[in-house]
Design a protein around this motif. Structure first.
Motif, PDB file in Angstrom:
ATOM      1  N   PRO A   1      -4.664 -10.938  -2.021  1.00 63.63           N
ATOM      2  CA  PRO A   1      -4.926  -9.572  -1.749  1.00 63.63           C
ATOM      3  C   PRO A   1      -4.682  -9.456  -0.304  1.00 63.63           C
ATOM      4  O   PRO A   1      -5.166 -10.367   0.407  1.00 63.63           O
ATOM      5  CB  PRO A   1      -6.255  -9.477  -2.287  1.00 63.63           C
ATOM      6  CG  PRO A   1      -6.840 -10.951  -2.555  1.00 63.63           C
ATOM      7  CD  PRO A   1      -5.414 -11.530  -2.783  1.00 63.63           C
ATOM      8  N   LEU A   2      -4.056  -8.274   0.064  1.00 60.42           N
ATOM      9  CA  LEU A   2      -4.165  -8.012   1.467  1.00 60.42           C
ATOM     10  C   LEU A   2      -4.652  -6.546   1.750  1.00 60.42           C
ATOM     11  O   LEU A   2      -4.290  -5.532   1.187  1.00 60.42           O
ATOM     12  CB  LEU A   2      -2.564  -7.920   1.952  1.00 60.42           C
ATOM     13  CG  LEU A   2      -1.874  -9.282   1.985  1.00 60.42           C
ATOM     14  CD1 LEU A   2      -0.478  -9.343   2.534  1.00 60.42           C
ATOM     15  CD2 LEU A   2      -2.485 -10.564   2.902  1.00 60.42           C
ATOM     16  N   PRO A   3      -5.551  -6.411   2.454  1.00 58.02           N
ATOM     17  CA  PRO A   3      -5.878  -5.102   2.604  1.00 58.02           C
ATOM     18  C   PRO A   3      -5.241  -4.310   3.618  1.00 58.02           C
ATOM     19  O   PRO A   3      -4.427  -4.717   4.441  1.00 58.02           O
ATOM     20  CB  PRO A   3      -7.284  -5.006   3.609  1.00 58.02           C
ATOM     21  CG  PRO A   3      -7.508  -6.316   4.023  1.00 58.02           C
ATOM     22  CD  PRO A   3      -6.444  -7.267   3.411  1.00 58.02           C
ATOM     23  N   VAL A   4      -4.835  -2.860   3.217  1.00 50.56           N
ATOM     24  CA  VAL A   4      -3.578  -2.258   3.485  1.00 50.56           C
ATOM     25  C   VAL A   4      -4.236  -0.845   4.225  1.00 50.56           C
ATOM     26  O   VAL A   4      -3.462   0.126   4.905  1.00 50.56           O
ATOM     27  CB  VAL A   4      -2.544  -2.069   2.619  1.00 50.56           C
ATOM     28  CG1 VAL A   4      -1.609  -3.242   2.470  1.00 50.56           C
ATOM     29  CG2 VAL A   4      -2.983  -1.359   1.354  1.00 50.56           C
ATOM     30  N   LYS A   5      -5.371  -0.365   3.917  1.00 56.40           N
ATOM     31  CA  LYS A   5      -6.053   0.718   4.438  1.00 56.40           C
ATOM     32  C   LYS A   5      -5.662   1.247   5.553  1.00 56.40           C
ATOM     33  O   LYS A   5      -5.117   2.249   6.060  1.00 56.40           O
ATOM     34  CB  LYS A   5      -7.513   0.800   4.245  1.00 56.40           C
ATOM     35  CG  LYS A   5      -7.919   2.039   3.587  1.00 56.40           C
ATOM     36  CD  LYS A   5      -9.355   2.136   3.370  1.00 56.40           C
ATOM     37  CE  LYS A   5      -9.943   3.280   3.093  1.00 56.40           C
ATOM     38  NZ  LYS A   5     -11.344   3.289   2.553  1.00 56.40           N
TER      39      LYS A   5
ATOM     40  N   TRP B   1       2.905   4.779  -2.179  1.00 60.93           N
ATOM     41  CA  TRP B   1       1.866   3.725  -1.999  1.00 60.93           C
ATOM     42  C   TRP B   1       0.541   4.212  -1.809  1.00 60.93           C
ATOM     43  O   TRP B   1       0.380   5.159  -0.532  1.00 60.93           O
ATOM     44  CB  TRP B   1       1.998   2.650  -0.947  1.00 60.93           C
ATOM     45  CG  TRP B   1       0.782   1.409  -1.020  1.00 60.93           C
ATOM     46  CD1 TRP B   1      -0.274   1.564  -0.392  1.00 60.93           C
ATOM     47  CD2 TRP B   1       0.691   0.549  -2.056  1.00 60.93           C
ATOM     48  NE1 TRP B   1      -1.083   0.378  -0.769  1.00 60.93           N
ATOM     49  CE2 TRP B   1      -0.375  -0.117  -1.745  1.00 60.93           C
ATOM     50  CE3 TRP B   1       1.912   0.101  -3.086  1.00 60.93           C
ATOM     51  CZ2 TRP B   1      -0.793  -1.273  -2.645  1.00 60.93           C
ATOM     52  CZ3 TRP B   1       1.385  -0.751  -3.752  1.00 60.93           C
ATOM     53  CH2 TRP B   1       0.211  -1.810  -3.582  1.00 60.93           C
TER      54      TRP B   1
ATOM     55  N   CYS C   1       1.203  -5.658 -12.222  1.00 62.58           N
ATOM     56  CA  CYS C   1       0.912  -6.810 -11.820  1.00 62.58           C
ATOM     57  C   CYS C   1       0.815  -7.993 -13.024  1.00 62.58           C
ATOM     58  O   CYS C   1       1.369  -9.001 -12.938  1.00 62.58           O
ATOM     59  CB  CYS C   1      -0.357  -6.785 -11.089  1.00 62.58           C
ATOM     60  SG  CYS C   1      -0.241  -5.795  -9.223  1.00 62.58           S
TER      61      CYS C   1
ATOM     62  N   ASP D   1      -5.667   0.607  -1.866  1.00 62.20           N
ATOM     63  CA  ASP D   1      -6.437   0.016  -0.456  1.00 62.20           C
ATOM     64  C   ASP D   1      -5.973  -1.502  -0.297  1.00 62.20           C
ATOM     65  O   ASP D   1      -6.016  -1.936   0.875  1.00 62.20           O
ATOM     66  CB  ASP D   1      -7.692   0.021  -0.546  1.00 62.20           C
ATOM     67  CG  ASP D   1      -8.527   1.512  -0.461  1.00 62.20           C
ATOM     68  OD1 ASP D   1      -7.619   2.451   0.065  1.00 62.20           O
ATOM     69  OD2 ASP D   1      -9.588   2.009  -0.998  1.00 62.20           O
ATOM     70  N   THR D   2      -5.708  -1.851  -1.369  1.00 64.04           N
ATOM     71  CA  THR D   2      -5.176  -3.470  -1.517  1.00 64.04           C
ATOM     72  C   THR D   2      -3.698  -3.881  -2.107  1.00 64.04           C
ATOM     73  O   THR D   2      -3.464  -3.183  -3.054  1.00 64.04           O
ATOM     74  CB  THR D   2      -6.254  -4.259  -2.306  1.00 64.04           C
ATOM     75  OG1 THR D   2      -7.400  -3.807  -1.857  1.00 64.04           O
ATOM     76  CG2 THR D   2      -5.991  -5.744  -2.146  1.00 64.04           C
ATOM     77  N   TYR D   3      -2.996  -4.550  -1.331  1.00 67.08           N
ATOM     78  CA  TYR D   3      -1.814  -5.009  -1.825  1.00 67.08           C
ATOM     79  C   TYR D   3      -1.966  -6.417  -2.351  1.00 67.08           C
ATOM     80  O   TYR D   3      -2.446  -7.226  -1.441  1.00 67.08           O
ATOM     81  CB  TYR D   3      -0.804  -4.798  -0.508  1.00 67.08           C
ATOM     82  CG  TYR D   3       0.541  -5.424  -0.742  1.00 67.08           C
ATOM     83  CD1 TYR D   3       1.538  -4.372  -1.331  1.00 67.08           C
ATOM     84  CD2 TYR D   3       0.962  -6.609  -0.535  1.00 67.08           C
ATOM     85  CE1 TYR D   3       2.938  -4.824  -1.662  1.00 67.08           C
ATOM     86  CE2 TYR D   3       2.556  -6.994  -0.702  1.00 67.08           C
ATOM     87  CZ  TYR D   3       3.322  -5.935  -1.225  1.00 67.08           C
ATOM     88  OH  TYR D   3       4.676  -6.403  -1.710  1.00 67.08           O
ATOM     89  N   TYR D   4      -1.132  -6.554  -3.356  1.00 69.59           N
ATOM     90  CA  TYR D   4      -1.207  -7.987  -3.895  1.00 69.59           C
ATOM     91  C   TYR D   4       0.350  -8.555  -3.728  1.00 69.59           C
ATOM     92  O   TYR D   4       0.956  -8.154  -4.475  1.00 69.59           O
ATOM     93  CB  TYR D   4      -1.540  -7.833  -5.372  1.00 69.59           C
ATOM     94  CG  TYR D   4      -3.011  -7.331  -5.506  1.00 69.59           C
ATOM     95  CD1 TYR D   4      -4.191  -8.379  -5.601  1.00 69.59           C
ATOM     96  CD2 TYR D   4      -3.501  -5.941  -5.759  1.00 69.59           C
ATOM     97  CE1 TYR D   4      -5.352  -7.952  -5.479  1.00 69.59           C
ATOM     98  CE2 TYR D   4      -4.684  -5.928  -5.891  1.00 69.59           C
ATOM     99  CZ  TYR D   4      -5.824  -6.619  -5.634  1.00 69.59           C
ATOM    100  OH  TYR D   4      -7.006  -6.344  -5.978  1.00 69.59           O
TER     101      TYR D   4
END
Ligand code: SAM
Length: 252
Positions: free
Chosen positions: A215-219, A235, A197, A238-241
């Motif tokens: 930041p987007l939570p993806v859990k 992947w 990143c 827990d978080t996608y940027y």
């Protein structure tokens, strides 16, 4: 100037990133000497199911759990309205979301013949504002124009390829335009993901672009059985940027 411990970490990470990139870049360049990165993938069969697109190696090219991410990418690259470019159709998730914003024009570049056939069978060739370019982005570059929003998400390519794409951004992205890409760089390792990143942000900064990583939570997107039958869990964080990149006149 006062340096905080965080600055120190950032600098250390950047150095690690550059070193890692140099090694990976050298490997990628060596591989490229014998043809382009994903030649085998583009010549092989792919298989479609409701929740994924797979290559012959049981690796996932694209998976339905990414739908909320693709919707967020579409929202970012369509925020200026106008003309939008997407590189890599896959399951058409981002393109379906882009269509919701009714762009003036929506150009899609896709290199895999079976993915391309499926796009046509599903009516993408008949949409009024859609222009499909069949081929590798590297090969169709002369047919591209300049856009208000660009999204980049290919498969089987290296960081090196995306970096090469970034060199074309000054021509492809209109002033004030938004660029974003699928940020799956080392998505199975929290440390190296941060390194990448930072690295990609630094490289874009050198080209005059600011990168905001949202930041987007993806859990919750990843159900327990999501990786069943998939060879590589690409992947695991827990978080996608989500990267939102814009040209800036200000010195960065
Ligand atoms: C991860 S999928 C894209 C998923 C897409 N964002 C979606 O929302 O479904 C990557 C796609 O890029 C295509 N592709 C791979 N290399 C490419 C290249 N060099 N130029 C254009 N398309 C490429 C693959 O065939 C595949 O359809």
């Amino acid at each position: 100037m006062v340096y905080t411990r965080l600055d120190g970490w950032k600098r250390a990470l950047s150095v690690c990133g550059v070193q890692a990139e140099l090694i990976l870049g050298t490997i990628a360049r060596k591989d490229k000497e014998s043809g382009h990165s994903n030649a085998c993938y583009l010549e092989d069969r792919v298989s479609f199911s409701e929740d994924k697109l797979m290559d012959t190696d049981s690796k996932a090219v694209m998976m339905a759990w990414e739908k909320p991410l693709m919707e967020a990418h579409a929202k970012a690259v369509c925020s200026n309205e106008g003309h939008v470019l997407n590189i890599g159709f896959g399951m058409g998730l981002v393109d379906t979301a882009i269509q919701q914003y009714n762009p003036i024009s929506h150009t899609i570049v896709e290199a895999h013949p079976e993915v391309y056939d499926r796009m046509l069978r599903n009516g993408w060739g008949e949409k009024e504002n859609v222009k499909i370019l069949f081929g590798r982005w590297q090969d169709v570059l002369p047919q591209l124009e300049s856009y208000d929003g660009i999204f980049f998400d290919t498969y089987g390519e290296y960081y090196e390829d995306m970096r090469e794409f970034h060199q074309h951004l000054p021509k492809l992205l209109k002033p004030g335009g938004i660029y974003s890409f699928f940020n799956g760089l080392c998505g199975d390792n929290a440390f190296f993901h941060v390194v990448y990143c930072n690295l990609v942000s630094l490289e874009l900064e050198n080209l005059g672009y600011t990168t905001q990583l949202v930041p987007l939570p993806v859990k919750d997107c990843l159900a327990k059985d999501v990786w069943e039958g998939v060879r590589q869990k690409y992947w695991q964080l827990d978080t996608y940027y989500l990267p939102v990149c814009q040209y800036t006149d200000e010195p960065v």
